[in-house]
Each structure stands twice: as structure tokens, then as C-alpha cells.
Design an enzyme around this catalytic site. Structure first.
Site, PDB file in Angstrom:
ATOM      1  CE  LYS A  12      -4.061  -2.258   1.994  1.00 51.32           C
ATOM      2  NZ  LYS A  12      -5.065  -2.116   3.248  1.00 51.32           N
ATOM      3  CG  PHE A  61     -13.214   1.415   7.214  1.00 52.08           C
ATOM      4  CD1 PHE A  61     -12.497   0.706   5.916  1.00 52.08           C
ATOM      5  CD2 PHE A  61     -14.026   0.654   7.895  1.00 52.08           C
ATOM      6  CE1 PHE A  61     -13.106  -0.471   5.418  1.00 52.08           C
ATOM      7  CE2 PHE A  61     -14.202  -0.688   7.726  1.00 52.08           C
ATOM      8  CZ  PHE A  61     -13.738  -1.305   6.431  1.00 52.08           C
ATOM      9  NE  ARG A  89      -6.446 -13.631   5.242  1.00 54.19           N
ATOM     10  CZ  ARG A  89      -6.874 -12.635   5.134  1.00 54.19           C
ATOM     11  NH1 ARG A  89      -6.762 -11.851   3.896  1.00 54.19           N
ATOM     12  NH2 ARG A  89      -7.648 -12.131   5.976  1.00 54.19           N
ATOM     13  CB  THR A  95      -6.927  -6.379   9.312  1.00 54.73           C
ATOM     14  OG1 THR A  95      -7.253  -7.258   8.705  1.00 54.73           O
ATOM     15  CG2 THR A  95      -7.202  -4.833   8.589  1.00 54.73           C
ATOM     16  NE  ARG A 106      -2.248  -6.014   6.639  1.00 55.00           N
ATOM     17  CZ  ARG A 106      -3.102  -6.848   6.366  1.00 55.00           C
ATOM     18  NH1 ARG A 106      -3.604  -7.706   7.218  1.00 55.00           N
ATOM     19  NH2 ARG A 106      -3.754  -6.618   5.273  1.00 55.00           N
ATOM     20  CG  HIS A 119      -5.204  -6.280  -0.031  1.00 55.36           C
ATOM     21  ND1 HIS A 119      -6.428  -6.257   0.584  1.00 55.36           N
ATOM     22  CD2 HIS A 119      -5.622  -7.198  -1.048  1.00 55.36           C
ATOM     23  CE1 HIS A 119      -7.367  -7.454   0.057  1.00 55.36           C
ATOM     24  NE2 HIS A 119      -6.744  -7.527  -1.181  1.00 55.36           N
ATOM     25  CD  GLU A 130      -8.746  -9.306  -3.526  1.00 59.37           C
ATOM     26  OE1 GLU A 130      -7.603  -9.559  -3.106  1.00 59.37           O
ATOM     27  OE2 GLU A 130      -9.506  -8.818  -2.688  1.00 59.37           O
TER      28      GLU A 130
HETATM   29  P1  CMP Z   1      -7.128  -4.524   3.602  1.00 61.92           P
HETATM   30  O1  CMP Z   1      -6.720  -6.085   3.904  1.00 61.92           O
HETATM   31  O2  CMP Z   1      -6.759  -4.068   2.479  1.00 61.92           O
HETATM   32  O3  CMP Z   1      -8.785  -4.920   3.081  1.00 61.92           O
HETATM   33  C1  CMP Z   1      -9.626  -3.632   3.609  1.00 61.92           C
HETATM   34  C2  CMP Z   1      -8.908  -2.609   4.110  1.00 61.92           C
HETATM   35  O4  CMP Z   1      -9.893  -1.517   4.679  1.00 61.92           O
HETATM   36  C3  CMP Z   1      -8.065  -3.002   5.427  1.00 61.92           C
HETATM   37  O5  CMP Z   1      -7.116  -3.703   4.732  1.00 61.92           O
HETATM   38  C4  CMP Z   1      -7.662  -1.787   6.006  1.00 61.92           C
HETATM   39  O6  CMP Z   1      -6.746  -1.035   5.178  1.00 61.92           O
HETATM   40  C5  CMP Z   1      -9.050  -1.160   5.948  1.00 61.92           C
HETATM   41  N1  CMP Z   1      -9.903  -0.984   7.236  1.00 61.92           N
HETATM   42  C6  CMP Z   1     -10.434  -2.298   7.606  1.00 61.92           C
HETATM   43  N2  CMP Z   1     -11.007  -2.035   8.959  1.00 61.92           N
HETATM   44  C7  CMP Z   1     -10.787  -0.898   9.130  1.00 61.92           C
HETATM   45  C8  CMP Z   1     -11.440   0.169  10.077  1.00 61.92           C
HETATM   46  N3  CMP Z   1     -12.260  -0.204  11.127  1.00 61.92           N
HETATM   47  N4  CMP Z   1     -10.933   1.400  10.058  1.00 61.92           N
HETATM   48  C9  CMP Z   1     -10.178   1.856   8.793  1.00 61.92           C
HETATM   49  N5  CMP Z   1      -9.821   0.881   7.739  1.00 61.92           N
HETATM   50  C10 CMP Z   1     -10.072  -0.246   8.150  1.00 61.92           C
END
Ligand code: CMP
Length: 147
Positions: A12, A61, A89, A95, A106, A119, A130
């Protein structure tokens, strides 16, 4: 039988924008034994990011996420290997970067739940969709039918 999978990885804008970090992430992928079978650095448009994260469009979000994902270039990679989806993962960690252990991508390079450095697809069906969102068949090494 070995379950050889493909998955989408995105470095990202937060990580892709820090000198040397994208290289470290790609090195971790290769050192883990996963193959990089497609790779490019691109700037997402609003439309690209909205479409990619359309599944989250009702979430509070979403607008911020689109803004973040378009704030600078990203690196998209097609990864291949046995159980590639879960292995990628595991390399990323959870996440929310604040909950990710040191040694995960991360944990080491992300900041919070939004600015989380990377991601990964969450299942074989989403990986297919994707990967096709960012790569055409000629841009991925190997069997076309596996895309
Ligand atoms: P990703 O794995 O790319 O999938 C969806 C993305 O949304 C996640 O990573 C985060 O970057 C973002 N995301 C998920 N949950 C939240 C949250 N509660 N607040 C802000 N961003 C979020």
C-alpha cells in the site's frame, strides 16, 4: 495433492512510499518460498480504488480508505505457491497493525488498522477476482487457465 494457489498482494502507499520498504517486503515474500509471478507499480485512480474495495462501500471507513489507497503509488504482485493465500496472510499479520507482531509486515511497516502496509486476498474466489482486477493473462507467468 498440493494445493498450489495464486493470490494478490498489494504493497500500500504507506509502505510503497518509504524508501527501501517495498524491497524488504518483496524479499520477505521470496524468502518465504512464495513465487512472484506478476509485479507492477501503479497509481490507483479514485475509480480503481472504489471498484477494488466496493465490498466495503457501506462501511464508515470507505471514503478514507479510498483516499489513502490513492495517496501514492502501490505495488501489486501476483504470488504463487502451495497455500499461497494463507501463507501471505500469515506474513502480513492481522489487519490492525497495532495488533500485529514484530516480524510481520504489518507489525513492522504498518501504523494502524487503515495504514496497514499491505493487502492480501482472503479466499480462492476473491484471489481470482482481485488478480484479474490488476493483471491480464500476459502479465502473469505460468498457466493462463490458473488466473
Ligand atoms: P485490507 O486487507 O486491504 O482490506 C480492507 C482494508 O480496509 C483493510 O485492509 C484496511 O486498510 C481498511 N480497514 C479495515 N477495517 C478498517 C477500520 N475499522 N477502519 C479503517 N480502515 C479499515
Amino acid at each position: 495433492m498440493a494445493d498450489v494457489q495464486r493470490t494478490l498482494a498489494i504493497v500500500k502507499p504507506d509502505a510503497a512510499g518509504k524508501p527501501g520498504v517495498a524491497g524488504q517486503i518483496l524479499a520477505r515474500i521470496e524468502e518465504s518460498g512464495l513465487g512472484i509471478v506478476g509485479l507492477k507499480k501503479i497509481q490507483l485512480s479514485d475509480e480503481d480504488a472504489c471498484g477494488f474495495y466496493a465490498v466495503h462501500k457501506e462501511r464508515p471507513f470507505y471514503a478514507e480508505l479510498v483516499k489513502f489507497m490513492t495517496s501514492g503509488p502501490v505495488i501489486v504482485a501476483a504470488l504463487e505457491g502451495e497455500n499461497a493465500i494463507q501463507r501471505w496472510r500469515d506474513l502480513m499479520g492481522p489487519t490492525d497493525s497495532t495488533k500485529a507482531e514484530t516480524g510481520t509486515i504489518r507489525g513492522d511497516f504498518g501504523t494502524d488498522i487503515e495504514r496497514n502496509a499491505s493487502h492480501g486476498s482472503d479466499a480462492p474466489e476473491t484471489a481470482k477476482v482481485e488478480l484479474a482486477y490488476f493483471f491480464n493473462a500476459k502479465e502473469i507467468l505460468g498457466q493462463v487457465e490458473a488466473l
